[in-house]
Design an enzyme around this catalytic site. Structure first.
Site, PDB file in Angstrom:
ATOM      1  N   GLY A  63      11.851  47.356 -31.854  1.00  0.00           N
ATOM      2  CA  GLY A  63      12.190  48.335 -30.815  1.00  0.00           C
ATOM      3  C   GLY A  63      11.245  48.192 -29.632  1.00  0.00           C
ATOM      4  N   ARG A 109      15.786  42.377 -33.176  1.00  0.00           N
ATOM      5  CA  ARG A 109      15.432  42.412 -34.605  1.00  0.00           C
ATOM      6  C   ARG A 109      16.235  41.263 -35.215  1.00  0.00           C
ATOM      7  NH1 ARG A 109      13.076  47.600 -35.020  1.00  0.00           N
ATOM      8  NH2 ARG A 109      14.056  49.212 -33.759  1.00  0.00           N
ATOM      9  N   ASP A 148       5.886  47.452 -37.211  1.00  0.00           N
ATOM     10  CA  ASP A 148       5.688  47.002 -38.608  1.00  0.00           C
ATOM     11  C   ASP A 148       6.557  45.794 -38.967  1.00  0.00           C
ATOM     12  OD1 ASP A 148       7.946  48.630 -38.457  1.00  0.00           O
ATOM     13  OD2 ASP A 148       7.652  49.519 -40.433  1.00  0.00           O
ATOM     14  N   THR A 193       4.856  49.862 -30.302  1.00  0.00           N
ATOM     15  CA  THR A 193       5.931  50.680 -30.883  1.00  0.00           C
ATOM     16  C   THR A 193       5.683  52.134 -30.505  1.00  0.00           C
ATOM     17  OG1 THR A 193       6.843  51.606 -32.942  1.00  0.00           O
ATOM     18  CG2 THR A 193       4.642  50.681 -33.100  1.00  0.00           C
ATOM     19  N   ASP A 230       6.379  54.555 -32.293  1.00  0.00           N
ATOM     20  CA  ASP A 230       6.255  55.371 -33.512  1.00  0.00           C
ATOM     21  C   ASP A 230       4.827  55.769 -33.889  1.00  0.00           C
ATOM     22  OD1 ASP A 230       8.962  55.233 -33.726  1.00  0.00           O
ATOM     23  OD2 ASP A 230       9.002  53.768 -35.345  1.00  0.00           O
ATOM     24  N   ASP A 267       2.929  54.368 -36.029  1.00  0.00           N
ATOM     25  CA  ASP A 267       2.932  54.395 -37.494  1.00  0.00           C
ATOM     26  C   ASP A 267       2.158  53.221 -38.105  1.00  0.00           C
ATOM     27  OD1 ASP A 267       4.689  52.472 -36.623  1.00  0.00           O
ATOM     28  OD2 ASP A 267       6.287  52.958 -38.020  1.00  0.00           O
ATOM     29  N   ARG A 311      11.513  57.101 -37.684  1.00  0.00           N
ATOM     30  CA  ARG A 311      12.263  56.950 -38.946  1.00  0.00           C
ATOM     31  C   ARG A 311      11.448  57.343 -40.159  1.00  0.00           C
ATOM     32  NH1 ARG A 311      14.769  51.106 -37.955  1.00  0.00           N
ATOM     33  NH2 ARG A 311      12.733  50.891 -37.020  1.00  0.00           N
TER      34      ARG A 311
HETATM   35  O1  F6P Z   1      10.618  51.667 -34.363  1.00  0.00           O
HETATM   36  C1  F6P Z   1      10.935  52.170 -33.109  1.00  0.00           C
HETATM   37  C2  F6P Z   1      12.212  52.959 -33.149  1.00  0.00           C
HETATM   38  O2  F6P Z   1      12.462  53.460 -31.865  1.00  0.00           O
HETATM   39  C3  F6P Z   1      12.261  54.087 -34.176  1.00  0.00           C
HETATM   40  O3  F6P Z   1      11.626  55.276 -33.744  1.00  0.00           O
HETATM   41  C4  F6P Z   1      13.737  54.264 -34.367  1.00  0.00           C
HETATM   42  O4  F6P Z   1      14.023  54.833 -35.611  1.00  0.00           O
HETATM   43  C5  F6P Z   1      14.250  52.858 -34.279  1.00  0.00           C
HETATM   44  O5  F6P Z   1      13.302  52.132 -33.508  1.00  0.00           O
HETATM   45  C6  F6P Z   1      15.625  52.715 -33.669  1.00  0.00           C
HETATM   46  O6  F6P Z   1      15.975  51.372 -33.691  1.00  0.00           O
HETATM   47  P1  F6P Z   1      17.241  50.762 -32.939  1.00  0.00           P
HETATM   48  O7  F6P Z   1      16.889  50.678 -31.482  1.00  0.00           O
HETATM   49  O8  F6P Z   1      17.406  49.418 -33.547  1.00  0.00           O
HETATM   50  O9  F6P Z   1      18.359  51.704 -33.173  1.00  0.00           O
END
Ligand code: F6P
Length: 329
Positions: A10, A78, A109, A132, A134, A136, A178
């Site tokens: 992300g 990803r 991560d 990120t 997050d 985390d 998440r």
């Molecule tokens: O890891 C970053 C993040 O923004 C999380 O907070 C979220 O759950 C996820 O990515 C969403 O991913 P995507 O953009 O693939 O829907």
């Protein structure tokens, strides 16, 4: 040395500032930087940066004015293909083919899981930067993008409070995260929310209903509940359903901030962190370090093995959870 740099997972505000620091620190020290588009997938596709001047390496001018830009000019992804060992082996072969000696992945991560796997197939050096929203990752107090995501959340809360007061309503505001309650907790605390629902703490509908009645009796006209998308009870829609069924004393509306929090010009704190860690990652590579993430803990620059950054859950500060509760009473 030829240093590759990519953004993966992300996107996060401040990734561009980090890229700028990587390029400028490396070039300043006499090294070349190869920009890889679209994360590990771009590496597999040999999708590399080519400047307006036709050069295949990045220079100080390729990253001019980048600090203020949200998203990532290298773009992100990803990659399913990279998750398999044969994908990692192919990525290693591509790195060798392009004579890349070191790699700086900027991401979260999943990015560092990938980096830890890539090391098994490649003898080059890898030092990551935590990008990120997050927050985390173990090994750094804050990740690049977190401060901006919280700022966006707080701005939303401030606006929602205005309409909540006018209509004497409650808002359930779902934020990203998440597996982590960091964004929810910090947004709730800074935005003056009454309640935060986090993956790290139990969400008890009966207890929330009791709290809402008590707040109403004390004259509260509006309520803000911030919910992490990964709350163990479910997201804001599930909570709304259950609060209505349990007899909430406030009428309510749900707002999901979602990807809004990933965008926007990075906050100064993210730009400074990104610049500091991008430079530190380059200096660490030049000292021969590998298999680690660059981070900052208590003002000190630290390197943490990739496996530790994602191996354990980074707990939200218990003191701030308690502070939020006492502020809401
Ligand atoms: O890891 C970053 C993040 O923004 C999380 O907070 C979220 O759950 C996820 O990515 C969403 O991913 P995507 O953009 O693939 O829907």
């Amino acid at each position: 040395m030829r240093i590759g740099v990519l953004c993966s997972g992300g996107d996060a505000p401040g990734m561009n500032a980090c890229l700028r620091a990587v390029v400028r620190s490396a070039v300043c020290a006499g090294h070349q930087v190869v920009g890889v588009y679209r994360g590990y997938q771009g590496l597999l596709d040999e999708d590399f940066f080519v400047g307006a001047d036709g050069q295949a390496t990045m220079n100080a001018r390729s990253v001019s004015d980048l600090s203020k830009l949200g998203g990532t000019i290298l773009r992100s992804s990803r990659s399913e293909a990279f998750r398999a060992p044969h994908g990692q082996a192919r990525a290693a072969a591509i790195l060798r083919k392009h004579a890349i000696d070191a790699l700086i992945p900027i991401g979260g991560d999943g990015t560092f899981r990938g980096a830890a796997d890539l090391i098994k197939h490649w003898s080059g050096l890898i030092v990551g930067c935590p990008g990120t929203i997050d927050n985390d990752l173990v090994g750094t107090d804050y990740t690049i993008g977190f401060a901006t995501a919280v700022q966006t959340g707080v701005e939303a809360l401030d606006k929602l409070r205005d309409t909540a007061e006018s209509h004497e309503r409650m808002f359930l505001v779902e934020v990203m995260g998440r597996h982590s309650g960091y964004i929810a907790l910090y947004t709730a605390l800074a935005g003056g929310a009454e309640i935060a629902c986090l993956p790290e703490t139990p969400t008890d509908v009966a207890q929330i209903i009791g709290q809402l009645h008590a707040l109403k009796e004390r004259g509260k006209k509006s309520i803000m509940i911030v919910i992490a998308e990964g709350d163990e009870h479910g997201g804001a829609a599930v909570l709304e359903r259950d609060l209505v069924a349990a007899g909430s004393p406030f009428s309510m509306r749900v707002v999901t901030l979602g990807h809004l929090q990933r965008g926007g010009s990075p906050a100064p704190a993210d730009r400074i962190l990104a610049t500091t860690l991008g430079d530190f990652a380059v200096r660490s590579i030049l000292q021969g370090r590998t298999g680690v993430m660059a981070g900052q803990i208590g003002g000190q620059l630290v390197l943490t093995p990739f496996e530790e950054t994602f191996g354990k859950h980074k707990p939200v500060p218990a003191g701030l959870v308690a502070l939020l509760e006492s502020m809401a009473t």
